[in-house]
Design a protein around this motif. Sequence first.
Motif, PDB file in Angstrom:
ATOM      1  N   VAL A  79      29.952  28.984   9.197  1.00 39.54           N
ATOM      2  CA  VAL A  79      30.647  28.246   8.142  1.00 39.54           C
ATOM      3  C   VAL A  79      31.792  27.427   8.729  1.00 39.54           C
ATOM      4  O   VAL A  79      31.992  26.263   8.398  1.00 39.54           O
ATOM      5  N   VAL A  97      31.822  20.156  12.035  1.00 36.36           N
ATOM      6  CA  VAL A  97      30.696  19.301  12.388  1.00 36.36           C
ATOM      7  C   VAL A  97      29.967  18.947  11.090  1.00 36.36           C
ATOM      8  O   VAL A  97      29.290  19.772  10.502  1.00 36.36           O
ATOM      9  N   GLY A  98      30.164  17.712  10.649  1.00 34.78           N
ATOM     10  CA  GLY A  98      29.585  17.291   9.374  1.00 34.78           C
ATOM     11  C   GLY A  98      28.180  16.769   9.567  1.00 34.78           C
ATOM     12  O   GLY A  98      27.783  16.384  10.664  1.00 34.78           O
ATOM     13  N   MET A  99      27.410  16.783   8.473  1.00 39.27           N
ATOM     14  CA  MET A  99      26.021  16.349   8.576  1.00 39.27           C
ATOM     15  C   MET A  99      25.707  15.366   7.455  1.00 39.27           C
ATOM     16  O   MET A  99      26.084  15.580   6.302  1.00 39.27           O
ATOM     17  N   ARG A 131      31.856  11.958   1.862  1.00 43.54           N
ATOM     18  CA  ARG A 131      31.969  13.375   1.545  1.00 43.54           C
ATOM     19  C   ARG A 131      32.085  14.202   2.823  1.00 43.54           C
ATOM     20  O   ARG A 131      32.855  15.159   2.895  1.00 43.54           O
ATOM     21  N   ALA A 132      31.322  13.796   3.850  1.00 50.08           N
ATOM     22  CA  ALA A 132      31.393  14.512   5.124  1.00 50.08           C
ATOM     23  C   ALA A 132      32.744  14.274   5.802  1.00 50.08           C
ATOM     24  O   ALA A 132      33.319  15.174   6.404  1.00 50.08           O
ATOM     25  N   TYR A 176      34.618  17.998  -3.019  1.00 45.53           N
ATOM     26  CA  TYR A 176      33.930  19.287  -2.855  1.00 45.53           C
ATOM     27  C   TYR A 176      34.362  20.029  -1.589  1.00 45.53           C
ATOM     28  O   TYR A 176      34.783  21.185  -1.648  1.00 45.53           O
ATOM     29  N   GLY A 177      34.252  19.334  -0.454  1.00 43.04           N
ATOM     30  CA  GLY A 177      34.582  19.970   0.826  1.00 43.04           C
ATOM     31  C   GLY A 177      36.024  20.440   0.880  1.00 43.04           C
ATOM     32  O   GLY A 177      36.290  21.613   1.179  1.00 43.04           O
ATOM     33  N   ASP A 228      25.225  21.987  14.271  1.00 45.92           N
ATOM     34  CA  ASP A 228      26.078  22.561  13.227  1.00 45.92           C
ATOM     35  C   ASP A 228      25.468  23.843  12.650  1.00 45.92           C
ATOM     36  O   ASP A 228      25.810  24.252  11.547  1.00 45.92           O
ATOM     37  N   ARG A 278      30.514  24.383  10.580  1.00 44.46           N
ATOM     38  CA  ARG A 278      30.089  23.272   9.720  1.00 44.46           C
ATOM     39  C   ARG A 278      31.264  22.545   9.098  1.00 44.46           C
ATOM     40  O   ARG A 278      31.126  21.436   8.612  1.00 44.46           O
ATOM     41  N   ARG A 279      32.434  23.192   9.083  1.00 48.90           N
ATOM     42  CA  ARG A 279      33.609  22.467   8.594  1.00 48.90           C
ATOM     43  C   ARG A 279      34.066  21.446   9.614  1.00 48.90           C
ATOM     44  O   ARG A 279      34.744  20.484   9.285  1.00 48.90           O
ATOM     45  N   VAL A 291      36.358  16.318   4.814  1.00 51.36           N
ATOM     46  CA  VAL A 291      36.857  17.587   5.335  1.00 51.36           C
ATOM     47  C   VAL A 291      37.451  17.417   6.724  1.00 51.36           C
ATOM     48  O   VAL A 291      37.755  18.393   7.402  1.00 51.36           O
ATOM     49  N   ILE A 335      36.483  23.587  -1.356  1.00 49.38           N
ATOM     50  CA  ILE A 335      35.947  24.873  -0.919  1.00 49.38           C
ATOM     51  C   ILE A 335      36.651  25.398   0.323  1.00 49.38           C
ATOM     52  O   ILE A 335      36.719  26.591   0.546  1.00 49.38           O
ATOM     53  N   SER A 336      37.178  24.487   1.137  1.00 48.05           N
ATOM     54  CA  SER A 336      37.831  24.973   2.347  1.00 48.05           C
ATOM     55  C   SER A 336      39.289  25.327   2.069  1.00 48.05           C
ATOM     56  O   SER A 336      39.983  25.832   2.940  1.00 48.05           O
ATOM     57  N   MET A 375      22.728  24.438  11.409  1.00 44.28           N
ATOM     58  CA  MET A 375      21.993  24.250  10.170  1.00 44.28           C
ATOM     59  C   MET A 375      20.648  24.978  10.235  1.00 44.28           C
ATOM     60  O   MET A 375      20.075  25.296   9.201  1.00 44.28           O
TER      61      MET A 375
END
Lengths: 308, 299
Positions: free
Chosen positions: B118, B124-126, B198-199, B144-145, B88, B121-122, B202, B148-149, B90
């Motif tokens: 960015v 592929v979550g971590m 949370r992951a 949160y996710g 991702d 990472r939307r 999104v 922001i998206s 990171m």
Amino acid sequence: MHPMIRTSRRRRRSDGAARRVFQLAALFTFVITVLIIGTLAVDAWGFLSKLADTPDGLGSLTAIGWFPRRGLYDIGTLVVGTLIVTGIAMLVAVPLGLGAAIFLSEYARPRLRRYVKPLLEILAGIPSVVLGYFAIAVINPDIVVNLFSNASKAFTLMAAGIGVGILTIPIIASVAEDALRAVPHALREASSGLGAKRSQTTFRVIIPGAISGIVAALILGMSRAIGETMVVAIAAGAVGGGLFQLTPLQPGQTMTGAMAALGFGSDQVAGDNLAFESLYFVGLLLFVMTFLLNYLSDRLVTRFREVY
Amino acid sequence: MTESGKPMNIVNENVVGSDSGLQTIASSERTEVDTDTPPFVFETIDLNVYYGDFRAVRDVNLTVAKNEITALIGPSGCGKSTVLRCFDRMNDLIETARVDGRVLYHGLDLYGPDVDAVEVRRRVGMVFQKPNPFPKSIFDNIAYGPRISGMAKKKADLAVIVERSLRKAALWDEVKDRLSSSALGMSGGQQQRLCIARAIAVDPDVLLMDEPCSSLDPIATTRIEELMKEIKDEYTIVIVTHNMQQAARVSDRTAFFSVEVNEQSDARTGILVEADATEKIFSTPADDRTERYVTGRFG
Ligand SMILES: Nc1ncnc2c1ncn2[C@@H]1O[C@H](COP(=O)(O)OP(=O)(O)OP(=O)(O)O)[C@@H](O)[C@H]1O
Ligand SMILES: [Mg+2]
């Protein structure tokens, strides 16, 4: 006892001596602080009681302006002057200081940081007297008068405020940067991992996470701005006294400026010894204001440490 | 619902253009993948990762299949996290890190010039080793996710996503009455499931998990393992674990990494020894080193 772990007598004695030196230093600091506050309080009280015995009594604490030689001690003039200078200083220092802090902690690569940080320290190290002259030589003629044609040509509260603001930038920047960097790296990773842009991470996670530290930085900066004397004494222009007025485009008097003027003796006129004594009253007021601000920031800093 | 806000490609300004499938393969649930596209979600080709001058992993060739759980195992320092973090991007957050070789995501090189980290990472979550909830409410953590998206903005839409994500993460019943209280007040196991929720919120394609249970007790660990099995129909999961039983219990495929020590320079480099079906790795691995490691005779 094993010889290796037994403390030698000499070592014990030198430890004791070091301890006493530090104790003495701490005691000395404490005594000085108490003496200062005590003197201020006693003399301020002395001033007030003498003032109460004058024909105008305590009524002279509200007058058309601050003219200690003439027995006019309008404290409002000084407080308003201080608020104007501090307000302008904060208008300058908050965006620039916070901006620098955010840039340094969130955007700058380590290499750039290594160059920019010392620059801030240089700024912090500029003697305020230099900035005072910079304020009358550059800030007032080139900025204030250019922007506002009706501004006083030589001295203005605004030029003093901008000068004080420049001095305040490094304090705000460095305290706020520490607060931002104290936000755990894991939260940055969490946010980026969810597809946040750097600005989103900064504004939605890092700044809220550091908010009490940032507020502490602002308060610390503000108490520095309130207490700044030299720039104001040089650039605000009201050496003798000042009429009560609300515009930053005219000369004016602040609490610190008035104290400095009284202290230099430029104001002392034989026969009116109350003028000099008013210094203590203003000083006490100033002390109480900055003390409250520092106390507030201390509380906030402790709270922000507890978050993580 | 996600089609509206979220661009379907991870490539800036459609630069890839002509290369047919690349822009729409990000989520195969929404788009059918060509039959001749390899079924791999990830494929690394001669992947080398450096931290400054230090080469952390060398020539890793690894594939990750869709809707499978792939476990990365191996001794400490062999580069499992390093490889995982390539999936991702990171590693971009680490100043000194440099990636060499290719990491294909549905055939698209994640380190290609026009790929937006960015956007990667939307999809592929971590999930990290230590639970890292934001110091915000449970609701705001999950929202949160999507916020922001731009996937959802209205409270009602967000509430739907929050509930669905928490249900998937088997956390809904425990927290539904205190969505507005701070996530920091939850237990470690709950916090980790919150991070999974949370992951998931999104709507990612892949979940990367770096030792997600190492700070949890056995009961919380079991819950997360069950959860992984439940959600693997929808997601592709790559998990790093030190716990051999865990790899054996949850994963379909296992990749064994090891450290190779150069006699002369004393440099320690991570290598992929082998990757195969999990049963095979744990019963009849092809490589002696794997066998020694999985039977506990490592060293
Ligand atoms: N940010 C970094 N900077 C420099 N070197 C790093 C960094 N992160 C990891 N390394 C080095 O890269 C090598 C691989 O590290 P990595 O964290 O990927 O190993 P790992 O297999 O995940 O280990 P563990 O099981 O202990 O988590 C190690 O030698 C490590 O010291
Ligand atoms: Mg690791």
